[in-house]
Design an enzyme around this catalytic site. Structure first.
Site, PDB file in Angstrom:
ATOM      1  N   HIS A  48     -13.058 -22.011  52.200  1.00 21.42           N
ATOM      2  CA  HIS A  48     -11.858 -22.037  51.743  1.00 21.42           C
ATOM      3  C   HIS A  48     -11.896 -23.692  51.710  1.00 21.42           C
ATOM      4  O   HIS A  48     -11.012 -24.197  51.253  1.00 21.42           O
ATOM      5  CB  HIS A  48     -10.917 -21.396  51.398  1.00 21.42           C
ATOM      6  CG  HIS A  48     -10.993 -20.038  50.789  1.00 21.42           C
ATOM      7  ND1 HIS A  48     -11.248 -19.382  51.293  1.00 21.42           N
ATOM      8  CD2 HIS A  48     -10.297 -19.485  49.382  1.00 21.42           C
ATOM      9  CE1 HIS A  48     -11.063 -18.184  50.632  1.00 21.42           C
ATOM     10  NE2 HIS A  48     -10.964 -18.653  49.267  1.00 21.42           N
ATOM     11  N   TRP A 102      -5.611  -5.969  41.785  1.00 17.82           N
ATOM     12  CA  TRP A 102      -5.133  -7.507  40.706  1.00 17.82           C
ATOM     13  C   TRP A 102      -5.711  -7.551  39.274  1.00 17.82           C
ATOM     14  O   TRP A 102      -6.488  -8.787  38.517  1.00 17.82           O
ATOM     15  CB  TRP A 102      -7.138  -8.714  41.701  1.00 17.82           C
ATOM     16  CG  TRP A 102      -7.115  -8.656  42.928  1.00 17.82           C
ATOM     17  CD1 TRP A 102      -6.290  -8.879  43.594  1.00 17.82           C
ATOM     18  CD2 TRP A 102      -7.816  -9.190  42.849  1.00 17.82           C
ATOM     19  NE1 TRP A 102      -6.168  -9.184  44.484  1.00 17.82           N
ATOM     20  CE2 TRP A 102      -7.215  -9.403  45.134  1.00 17.82           C
ATOM     21  CE3 TRP A 102      -9.499  -9.794  43.688  1.00 17.82           C
ATOM     22  CZ2 TRP A 102      -8.374 -10.110  45.561  1.00 17.82           C
ATOM     23  CZ3 TRP A 102     -10.173 -10.657  44.541  1.00 17.82           C
ATOM     24  CH2 TRP A 102      -8.929 -10.747  45.496  1.00 17.82           C
ATOM     25  N   ILE A 132     -21.166 -12.600  50.546  1.00 21.94           N
ATOM     26  CA  ILE A 132     -20.621 -12.267  50.405  1.00 21.94           C
ATOM     27  C   ILE A 132     -20.901 -11.766  49.127  1.00 21.94           C
ATOM     28  O   ILE A 132     -19.582 -10.803  47.961  1.00 21.94           O
ATOM     29  CB  ILE A 132     -19.033 -13.025  50.946  1.00 21.94           C
ATOM     30  CG1 ILE A 132     -19.005 -12.695  52.050  1.00 21.94           C
ATOM     31  CG2 ILE A 132     -17.687 -11.726  50.252  1.00 21.94           C
ATOM     32  CD1 ILE A 132     -18.924 -11.675  53.038  1.00 21.94           C
TER      33      ILE A 132
END
Length: 812
Positions: A748, A614, A484
């Site tokens: 994660h 964000w 990614i």
């Protein structure tokens, strides 16, 4: 309670007033000669009505983050972690008590997530974690949050439309609920022992169920609300214990009320609070809502709940709720008026808020209006005092959590007839400064953004035609592999960036160190035989902050950290003015990386909607205006990357779904300008330039047509933590012709998936997606992981792709 002195400004002969919880007024007068305060005390009869919904728990210097990570790494004990947590809690409670807040929240502290805390309270632990009853400890708690060597973590998704993530409860008809975590009572007693009387906060029973999902193996049609009568006895036990411990108020957070709910869902609220009513005797109960306007039918349901003393509303994002209140509010009840913004960092317009509060007081009744934050301050930075390097003018426009507590108190004082004129005057001056500052407006940018509305900015050819042209140029295998964007950020890498920023090393030394890191990452990917490479982003601190630092109209903090999930914190930039790109931002590093390999190297950019969502965004113009300005800046960067020979460009829109308004009536407008902003960034590139985008941790099924409308060539998307929930949309008949890479493993979590596990996931994808459009990639960037986890996981991912290519080739 001893009063705590918060000195806003020590001007000559200034008199500043402070009030403790006991309504003790203290005036300090300063002489220009000796600066020594003379003290004057007076007692007041009226108690200030002030309230804070919740407070950040990471600490002003991320103390909890470092304590958690040290504990997870086995470098410190559970007792040491608990000591850091207790110190943080006590400092927060004392800070609010000393500032004069009457209704101080407890049980808003969490070691990971408040919804997970509720799951622990209810004993709703999925069987795979091997819990056998008793009080839930750190081992089970953190396994649910992060997974462990043998089992994956629970799903994580966005908390409403914020960048905070919660752990999704997994429920079904066979769950045996039991009172398994006494945290709410323990923390209330802890505060009481410190001399602070708090309002324990619980995630409300109905919102908890609405935020849950059916467990694996449970029919998707299972009604989670059917479990309400199974969990209410535990809520009753908690309430009874809190009452016995001395609680006089309890806060139930029911943000689910702001959704567009059906009649049976609203009925669940009426039923739940009717059932709880007997346990409320002798207590004041607050039901708190936030993040949006509450619909009229939900407002009626809420204000009709029996046994409830007060109702909390977000009056920053929920401006239409004011009309509902003015149209009718139950007599004798308290209105917790959320006029101080818990989602942004701009100083409150105190004069405007006070006017609103006085209007409400006329409707609700004197002494029945409680000044509050719009939601928990969890979503804002902790304390402006720690920003010693921030531009003074911009700093005067801001208020972080600690300052918002003071604003709540100042408004409550003013409403009770004791207005701090000096504080209000300073606030008015800051508001005027921001409106008139020339640094806020750039006419050329305003004109360019306004002109964008005349076209929808679509690429000239279809995605299928473009993919064909791109394949001829890139010559990729079926099931191409990629990552990614980011690779692990080692301590050495962070040290190099930190020393360069502090001017302890030269630019030449810095550039050479980053080039060396990029070369290492490129060689690793070649050794692993990944098809489309990334440069690993070693020069970047954060995917939004990095770009903001190179764009005009942005300001930055040193300690403006906000919790995203667990110990993960982000430091959102502050967009204070019009946005433009003075010069190229990523071209040098991407070109350098491409020079190290013959394989395609992705140019890595953050998209305009994600930069917007964000960041702490200016609130003096519509959000879409700011987004269009950012889109133009990213468009310039995309075209410069293409000119430099970068043929694959990823424009991450991780936060596109996150910004979706919570009310359905507002969603189409948002999706229209958000998708348009993305298309603006890449509408000018050649067919042979492949545009990727990435999205993470959200529910995409309801916006799949908007995702298709983005017209990206390839989309990579979080999938592994959500039981392939994303794939159901394709099973249900949605045709997707662009490239797609549903994540094959969860980055994660520290666990390393096997080749077989990844191959099995990809096979499930192949059951609903065409072979020629499927990509193989992790869920998200690898920045937070260690190389000892990344290398074997990527090795198994590539091995799985090769295994399946062989099987598909044999099948033909």
């Amino acid at each position: 309670m001893n009063p705590f002195f918060i000195l806003h400004r020590l001007a000559p002969c200034t008199s500043v007033r402070f009030i403790s919880q006991a309504s003790l007024s203290l005036s300090l007068s300063f002489s220009t000669k000796n600066r020594l305060p003379s003290l004057r005390f007076s007692l007041r009869t009226r108690t200030m009505a002030s309230h804070v919904v919740g407070y950040p728990r990471m600490g002003p210097k991320r103390e909890l983050k470092f304590a958690l990570e040290s504990f997870w790494d086995g470098k410190s004990s559970a007792e040491e972690l608990q000591k850091v947590a207790a110190d943080l809690r006590s400092s927060i409670w004392k800070q609010m008590a000393d500032a004069g807040i009457k209704h101080i929240p407890s049980n808003t502290f969490s070691y990971y997530d408040q919804v997970l805390d509720t799951t622990a309270m209810l004993g709703a632990v999925p069987p795979r974690y091997g819990w056998n009853g008793g009080e839930i400890g750190f081992d089970v708690y953190f396994s649910m949050a992060r997974g462990n060597a043998s089992v994956p973590a629970m799903e994580m998704t966005k908390w409403f439309d914020t960048n905070y993530h919660y752990i999704v409860p997994e429920l079904g008809p066979d769950v045996k609920f039991s009172y398994a975590s006494h945290k709410a009572v323990v923390e209330f007693k802890e505060a009481k022992a410190l001399g602070v009387d708090t309002v324990p906060v619980l995630v409300g029973p109905v919102s908890y169920l609405l935020l849950s999902k059916p467990a694996k193996g449970v029919e998707k049609s299972f009604s989670l609300l059917s479990l309400i009568d199974k969990i209410l006895p535990i809520y009753k036990e908690v309430v009874t214990e809190l009452k016995a411990a001395g609680a006089t108020w309890i806060q139930f957070d029911e943000p689910g009320l702001i959704w567009d709910l059906h009649a049976h869902q609203l009925q669940a609220f009426s039923h739940a609070y009717s059932e709880l009513e007997s346990s409320f005797a002798g207590l004041n109960v607050l039901v708190e809502t936030y993040f949006a306007d509450i619909p009229a039918d939900a407002y009626k349901t809420l204000t009709s709940l029996k046994g409830v003393s007060g109702y909390g509303f977000d009056l920053v994002r929920g401006t239409q709720t004011l009309d509902l209140i003015k149209g009718g509010f139950p007599s004798g009840k308290y209105l917790f008026a959320g006029v101080v913004d818990g989602r942004n960092i701009w100083a409150n317009d105190l004069a405007s808020s006070l006017s609103t509060l006085k209007t409400l007081e006329g409707t609700v009744g004197k002494d029945k209006v409680v000044v509050s934050t719009s939601c928990s301050l969890l979503h804002t930075a902790v304390d402006l005092v720690n920003e010693t390097k921030l531009d003074k003018e911009i700093k005067s426009w801001l208020a972080f959590a600690a300052q918002k507590v003071v604003e709540v108190n100042a408004l409550a004082k003013a409403l009770s007839g004791h207005k701090d004129e000096a504080f209000f005057s300073a606030n008015a001056a800051a508001q005027a400064s921001r409106k008139s500052s020339p640094r806020v407006t750039n006419e050329a940018v305003q004109k360019a953004a306004a002109a964008l509305k005349k076209s929808d900015h679509r690429r000239a050819t279809t995605v299928s035609a473009r993919l064909e042209a791109q394949q001829k140029k890139l010559n990729l295998p079926i099931l191409p592999t990629t990552t990614i964007g980011s690779f692990p950020q080692t301590l050495e890498l962070r040290r190099v960036r930190r020393e360069y920023k502090a001017k302890k090393i030269s630019e030449e030394d810095y550039v050479n160190a980053i080039k060396e890191e990029i070369n290492k990452v490129v060689k690793l990917q070649e050794e692993l035989d990944i098809d489309v490479l990334v440069h690993g982003e070693p020069e970047r601190n954060d995917m939004v902050e990095y770009f903001g630092e190179q764009l005009s109209g942005f300001a930055f903090t040193v300690n403006g950290w906000v919790q995203s999930y667990g110990s993960r914190c982000v430091k959102p930039p502050i967009i204070y003015g019009d946005v433009s790109r003075p010069k190229p931002m990523t071209v040098f590093w991407s070109s350098t990386a491409q020079s190290f390999t013959k394989r395609p190297m992705k140019g890595m950019l953050t998209g305009p909607v994600t930069i917007l969502n964000w960041s702490f965004v200016r609130n003096d113009q519509p959000r879409f205006e700011t987004c269009y300005q950012i889109a133009l800046a990213i468009k310039d960067e995309v075209e410069d990357l293409e000119k430099a020979g970068i043929t694959v460009i990823q424009i991450d829109e991780a936060a596109l779904r996150e910004g979706l308004p919570l009310r359905k009536s507002e969603q189409a407008f948002y999706l229209n300008w958000a998708v348009h902003s993305f298309r603006i960034t890449n509408s000018g590139v050649h067919d042979t330039t492949q545009i990727h985008t990435h999205m993470c941790y959200s529910n995409f099924n309801d916006i799949i047509h908007s995702i298709i409308d983005m017209d990206a060539d390839v989309i990579t998307i979080e999938n592994s933590r959500s039981d392939e929930k994303l794939l159901s949309v394709f099973r249900e008949g949605v045709k997707y012709g662009a490239g797609i890479g549903p994540g094959v493993y969860d980055i994660h979590s520290p666990r390393i998936p096997s080749t077989e596990e990844i191959a099995d996931r990809v096979n499930k994808m192949l059951a609903v997606l065409e072979t020629n459009i499927l990509w193989v990639n992790p869920d998200c960037g690898l920045k937070t992981r260690k190389y000892t986890e990344v290398k074997p996981a990527l090795k198994n991912m590539v091995a799985a792709a090769k295994l399946l290519r062989t099987q598909l080739g044999s099948a033909k």
